[in-house]
Design a protein around this motif. Structure first.
Motif, PDB file in Angstrom:
ATOM      1  N   UNK A 296       0.837  -1.210   0.000  1.00 15.50           N
ATOM      2  CA  UNK A 296       0.000   0.000   0.000  1.00 15.50           C
ATOM      3  C   UNK A 296       0.868   1.255   0.000  1.00 15.50           C
ATOM      4  N   UNK A 297       2.002   1.186   0.694  1.00 20.95           N
ATOM      5  CA  UNK A 297       2.917   2.325   0.721  1.00 20.95           C
ATOM      6  C   UNK A 297       3.485   2.608  -0.671  1.00 20.95           C
ATOM      7  N   UNK A 298       3.762   1.552  -1.439  1.00 25.36           N
ATOM      8  CA  UNK A 298       4.255   1.741  -2.804  1.00 25.36           C
ATOM      9  C   UNK A 298       3.200   2.416  -3.676  1.00 25.36           C
ATOM     10  N   UNK A 299       1.941   2.026  -3.490  1.00 30.43           N
ATOM     11  CA  UNK A 299       0.859   2.676  -4.238  1.00 30.43           C
ATOM     12  C   UNK A 299       0.757   4.148  -3.874  1.00 30.43           C
ATOM     13  N   UNK A 300       0.900   4.451  -2.581  1.00 28.71           N
ATOM     14  CA  UNK A 300       0.823   5.841  -2.130  1.00 28.71           C
ATOM     15  C   UNK A 300       1.962   6.657  -2.742  1.00 28.71           C
ATOM     16  N   UNK A 310       5.654   1.200  -8.665  1.00 27.49           N
ATOM     17  CA  UNK A 310       6.924   0.975  -7.983  1.00 27.49           C
ATOM     18  C   UNK A 310       7.146  -0.488  -7.604  1.00 27.49           C
ATOM     19  N   UNK A 311       6.129  -1.329  -7.824  1.00 27.39           N
ATOM     20  CA  UNK A 311       6.287  -2.743  -7.466  1.00 27.39           C
ATOM     21  C   UNK A 311       7.287  -3.453  -8.375  1.00 27.39           C
ATOM     22  N   UNK A 312       7.684  -2.826  -9.475  1.00 22.69           N
ATOM     23  CA  UNK A 312       8.613  -3.442 -10.423  1.00 22.69           C
ATOM     24  C   UNK A 312      10.069  -3.367  -9.958  1.00 22.69           C
ATOM     25  N   UNK A 347      16.653   3.236   0.677  1.00 22.07           N
ATOM     26  CA  UNK A 347      16.114   2.227  -0.213  1.00 22.07           C
ATOM     27  C   UNK A 347      14.691   2.605  -0.611  1.00 22.07           C
ATOM     28  N   UNK A 348      14.162   1.907  -1.611  1.00 20.00           N
ATOM     29  CA  UNK A 348      12.775   2.136  -2.009  1.00 20.00           C
ATOM     30  C   UNK A 348      11.833   1.855  -0.857  1.00 20.00           C
ATOM     31  N   UNK A 349      12.086   0.762  -0.120  1.00 23.94           N
ATOM     32  CA  UNK A 349      11.233   0.434   1.031  1.00 23.94           C
ATOM     33  C   UNK A 349      11.210   1.589   2.034  1.00 23.94           C
ATOM     34  N   UNK A 350      12.387   2.121   2.348  1.00 22.86           N
ATOM     35  CA  UNK A 350      12.470   3.204   3.329  1.00 22.86           C
ATOM     36  C   UNK A 350      11.732   4.454   2.847  1.00 22.86           C
ATOM     37  N   UNK A 351      11.902   4.785   1.575  1.00 24.30           N
ATOM     38  CA  UNK A 351      11.236   5.972   1.034  1.00 24.30           C
ATOM     39  C   UNK A 351       9.729   5.802   1.068  1.00 24.30           C
TER      40      UNK A 351
END
Length: 443
Positions: A296-300, A310-312, A347-351
């Motif tokens: 959900x955070x990636x969608x946001x 961003x899931x790619x 990282x992407x996760x952190x952002x």
């Protein structure tokens, strides 16, 4: 004690600013369309002396949008409903200049201004999401800077139409049969690149002259637009230094445009996480973080980049280089994200998780947050704040009941209103009619 007062506005943003605020047991899950819930928020703000409520908006959604954006009130209709059941608080709504007609906007806002006896405000936006074009019949989504060129003409038309009648034009003289002094009725005859509008508007002026103009553009083009036209500006509040740079830039540019910098107010976003002690503050922060999954955070995060997927990318690799992705959307925000990710090696996760619930500088005990608000105010980083908590619930009530009394005791806040109109509340002057002014200067 100080004679200066911190000014406050409040976002009416459904359950809160967090993408999954609706999951919290502190708010009704249908808060975005629950009128009684939002009315309660507005009434509490009015009782506490907030200058205005602010309703944001967007013109494009998809299945990855913030859930409570999928079903929410249109701002002007909502504010029109609030007008007769509030008495003092200002009513500010978002309208896009890219996808609305100036004549209609002028009529709508003028009506709310009259219904509320001079309490209306317009948050001018250019609509960053390219998908908005698919919901209208205007062709391709305009490029970022072109959107501001359109916005410049749009506001010139609207403000010109708001001056169609001088303040004393309507006479209602039954004995002479004179309804209006037609010498005080003016046709605009605007001919620009994007708009051609004759006028006049079939609406008289309100107690504050014209509605107050708000703006939130953070890009160089957006800031220049705000400095030229806005009465109040919403800014990012990531740190005191950033807030002060934005504040100084807007004020300096306003002065360069020949405006009094004191007549343009700057409001950083205030999304506090507060509590009686550090343990409670940290527990609340962790509770808010737990509302969203990484997916959900990636969608946001993707929403800022026109719903980029961003899931790619690899979650724990450095934040990806995206080139021009996002440059025609929330440009200032995406530039800030890229800069922060690079400087801090995120990282992407952190952002993604950080963007979903950013640890605001205003994270602390009641006294710590009050003192920091005073510091930003005294250091020239804010004239006030736009309050938008992650979740409307205990934090909102505690801000009203615990933080505001500290500000009052120190002489930086008052729950009483100065005057009756939104301009009175913000300490900005009545908007003079251009035709009346020209007659005065030509005498």
């Amino acid at each position: 004690m100080t004679n200066k007062k911190i000014d406050l506005g409040i976002m009416l943003n459904g359950p809160g600013s967090h993408m999954h605020a609706w999951k919290s047991d502190e708010v009704p899950s249908d808060a975005s369309t629950n009128f009684n819930f939002q009315l309660d928020i507005a009434r509490k703000a009015e009782q506490a002396g907030f200058s205005f409520v602010f309703v944001a908006d967007g013109l494009y959604i998809n299945e990855k949008s913030i859930p409570h954006f999928l079903d929410r009130h249109e701002p002007l209709t909502f504010l029109a409903a609030l007008a007769p059941i509030t008495t003092q608080i200002g009513l500010v709504g978002t309208i896009s200049t890219s996808y609305s007609e100036p004549f209609t906007v002028a009529r709508q806002l003028s009506t709310i201004d009259k219904l509320s006896n001079g309490r209306a405000g317009w948050n001018v936006v250019t609509s960053p999401l390219a998908g908005s074009a698919d919901n209208y019949s205007k062709g391709d989504h305009p490029e970022h800077d072109i959107r501001y060129d359109i916005a410049e003409e749009h506001i010139q038309v609207v403000q010109g139409l708001w001056d169609s009648y001088e303040d004393d034009a309507f006479m209602f003289d039954v004995e002479t049969g004179e309804y209006v002094d037609k010498s005080k009725m003016h046709t605009l005859d605007y001919n620009g690149q994007f708009f051609q509008v004759k006028g006049p508007l079939n609406a008289s002026r309100s107690e504050q002259g014209q509605p107050v103009i708000f703006q939130a553009g953070a890009s160089p083009k957006g800031q220049a637009y705000a400095a030229k036209y806005a009465d109040a500006v919403f800014t990012l509040g990531e740190s005191l230094d950033i807030a002060k740079r934005n504040y100084d830039s807007i004020k300096d540019q306003a002065q360069a445009f020949g405006r009094n910098p004191e007549h343009i107010k700057v409001y950083p976003i205030l999304a506090p996480i507060i509590g009686k002690d550090k343990d409670e503050v940290e527990a609340r922060f962790n509770e808010i973080k737990s509302l969203a999954t990484i997916e959900e955070a990636l969608d946001y995060l993707g929403r800022y980049y026109d719903h980029h997927d961003f899931s790619q990318y690899e979650l724990d690799a450095p934040f990806p280089e995206l080139g021009e992705v996002g440059k025609n959307s929330f440009r200032a925000t995406t530039d800030a994200i890229a800069e922060r990710a690079k400087s801090q090696n995120l990282t992407l996760r952190q952002v993604a998780l950080e963007e979903t619930v950013r640890r605001s500088p205003f994270t602390g005990t009641y006294n710590e947050v009050a003192e920091l608000m005073i510091e930003w105010f005294e250091q020239g980083a804010a004239d006030g704040f736009i309050f938008g908590p992650h979740v409307y619930g205990e934090i909102y009530d505690e801000f009203l009941n615990k933080v505001l009394p500290i500000l009052e005791e120190k002489g930086y806040y008052t729950q009483s209103y100065d005057g009756d109109t939104l301009r009175d509340h913000l300490g900005i002057p009545f908007k003079e009619n251009r035709y009346s002014h020209s007659k005065i200067t030509n005498r």
